[in-house]
Write a protein that holds these residues in place. Structure first.
Motif, PDB file in Angstrom:
ATOM      1  N   UNK A 296       5.856  14.370  -8.219  1.00 29.80           N
ATOM      2  CA  UNK A 296       6.688  15.439  -7.663  1.00 29.80           C
ATOM      3  C   UNK A 296       6.453  15.663  -6.170  1.00 29.80           C
ATOM      4  N   UNK A 297       5.747  14.771  -5.509  1.00 28.13           N
ATOM      5  CA  UNK A 297       5.458  14.941  -4.084  1.00 28.13           C
ATOM      6  C   UNK A 297       6.411  14.098  -3.236  1.00 28.13           C
ATOM      7  N   UNK A 298       6.540  14.518  -2.000  1.00 27.22           N
ATOM      8  CA  UNK A 298       7.433  13.833  -1.050  1.00 27.22           C
ATOM      9  C   UNK A 298       6.785  12.513  -0.631  1.00 27.22           C
ATOM     10  N   UNK A 299       7.553  11.424  -0.589  1.00 30.13           N
ATOM     11  CA  UNK A 299       6.982  10.152  -0.118  1.00 30.13           C
ATOM     12  C   UNK A 299       6.527  10.262   1.338  1.00 30.13           C
ATOM     13  N   UNK A 300       5.458   9.561   1.660  1.00 33.30           N
ATOM     14  CA  UNK A 300       4.898   9.618   3.017  1.00 33.30           C
ATOM     15  C   UNK A 300       4.882   8.221   3.637  1.00 33.30           C
ATOM     16  N   UNK A 301       4.801   8.206   4.926  1.00 36.68           N
ATOM     17  CA  UNK A 301       4.701   6.972   5.696  1.00 36.68           C
ATOM     18  C   UNK A 301       3.296   6.395   5.528  1.00 36.68           C
ATOM     19  N   UNK A 302       3.134   5.110   5.723  1.00 35.09           N
ATOM     20  CA  UNK A 302       1.836   4.452   5.557  1.00 35.09           C
ATOM     21  C   UNK A 302       0.749   5.113   6.401  1.00 35.09           C
ATOM     22  N   UNK A 303       1.067   5.456   7.637  1.00 35.76           N
ATOM     23  CA  UNK A 303       0.057   6.015   8.549  1.00 35.76           C
ATOM     24  C   UNK A 303      -0.289   7.467   8.226  1.00 35.76           C
ATOM     25  N   UNK A 304       0.418   8.073   7.279  1.00 35.05           N
ATOM     26  CA  UNK A 304       0.104   9.434   6.854  1.00 35.05           C
ATOM     27  C   UNK A 304      -0.676   9.462   5.544  1.00 35.05           C
ATOM     28  N   UNK A 305      -0.936   8.317   4.957  1.00 28.27           N
ATOM     29  CA  UNK A 305      -1.735   8.237   3.727  1.00 28.27           C
ATOM     30  C   UNK A 305      -3.192   8.514   4.113  1.00 28.27           C
ATOM     31  N   UNK A 306      -3.871   9.461   3.418  1.00 32.81           N
ATOM     32  CA  UNK A 306      -5.218   9.860   3.837  1.00 32.81           C
ATOM     33  C   UNK A 306      -6.232   8.710   3.963  1.00 32.81           C
ATOM     34  N   UNK A 307      -6.334   7.842   2.972  1.00 32.43           N
ATOM     35  CA  UNK A 307      -7.335   6.782   3.067  1.00 32.43           C
ATOM     36  C   UNK A 307      -6.966   5.733   4.122  1.00 32.43           C
TER      37      UNK A 307
ATOM     38  N   UNK B 201       0.835  -1.203   0.000  1.00 33.56           N
ATOM     39  CA  UNK B 201       0.000   0.000   0.000  1.00 33.56           C
ATOM     40  C   UNK B 201       0.869   1.251   0.000  1.00 33.56           C
ATOM     41  N   UNK B 202       1.847   1.299   0.884  1.00 32.71           N
ATOM     42  CA  UNK B 202       2.717   2.468   0.963  1.00 32.71           C
ATOM     43  C   UNK B 202       3.519   2.638  -0.327  1.00 32.71           C
ATOM     44  N   UNK B 203       4.068   1.556  -0.842  1.00 35.81           N
ATOM     45  CA  UNK B 203       4.893   1.628  -2.053  1.00 35.81           C
ATOM     46  C   UNK B 203       4.074   2.096  -3.248  1.00 35.81           C
ATOM     47  N   UNK B 204       2.881   1.535  -3.440  1.00 39.18           N
ATOM     48  CA  UNK B 204       2.039   1.938  -4.573  1.00 39.18           C
ATOM     49  C   UNK B 204       1.587   3.392  -4.447  1.00 39.18           C
ATOM     50  N   UNK B 205       1.247   3.825  -3.246  1.00 44.81           N
ATOM     51  CA  UNK B 205       0.820   5.211  -3.043  1.00 44.81           C
ATOM     52  C   UNK B 205       1.961   6.181  -3.364  1.00 44.81           C
TER      53      UNK B 205
END
Length: 166
Positions: A26-37, A14-18
């Protein structure tokens, strides 16, 4: 035997695909728990905490086991068992205040009899000394401080005096 880890392949995917989505190029990668959905899903369906064996290192686990074993060995000693039984009876009695008063009365009588047995110690009735036991509470604390006094023979004695710390 299968090695257990805290790695969750679905979380990783999930984190990798997001983070590798072409729309987020062009956005900064985020941690799994910071993904909105993921935040929304976890708010509605919270996960149970990870088991302790997945969170602790071998060293931390060894310390916990050793501490438990030392505690068990101490609690198994006969003198500690006797103390625990006495405490259990004290709790069941319900009137702890009266029991504590009896205990201190016995202790003071022992000290008083030991003091009269000493040569040169004042005998009962020789002086008007009284002992007041004050419960240490935050509202009222009494400090016993020795103060020097001169005896008729010119010898200096330290006697307790009470000073309130209020």
């Amino acid at each position: 035997m299968r090695l257990k880890t805290s790695f969750n392949p679905c979380d990783f995917l999930t984190e990798w695909l997001y983070n590798h989505n072409p729309r987020r190029r062009d956005q900064v990668p985020v941690n799994l728990h910071d993904v909105p959905f993921v935040k929304d899903f976890l708010r509605m369906h919270p996960r149970s905490p990870l088991p302790l064996y997945l969170l602790l290192s071998e060293h931390q686990a060894a310390l916990l086991i050793q501490a438990f074993w030392r505690g068990y060995k101490i609690r198994a000693r006969p003198d500690v068992q006797e103390l625990r039984q006495w405490q259990k009876k004290l709790r069941e009695n319900g009137d702890i205040g009266r029991t504590v008063e009896k205990f201190w009365a016995r202790q003071e009588s022992r000290v008083g009899s030991a003091m009269t047995a000493l040569p040169g110690s004042p005998q009962p009735g020789d002086s008007d000394v009284s002992i007041q036991v004050v419960s240490p509470t935050p509202q009222s604390t009494v400090v016993h401080t020795p103060t020097p006094q001169m005896t008729p023979g010119g010898v200096e004695w330290l006697t307790p005096s009470l000073h309130s710390t209020n």
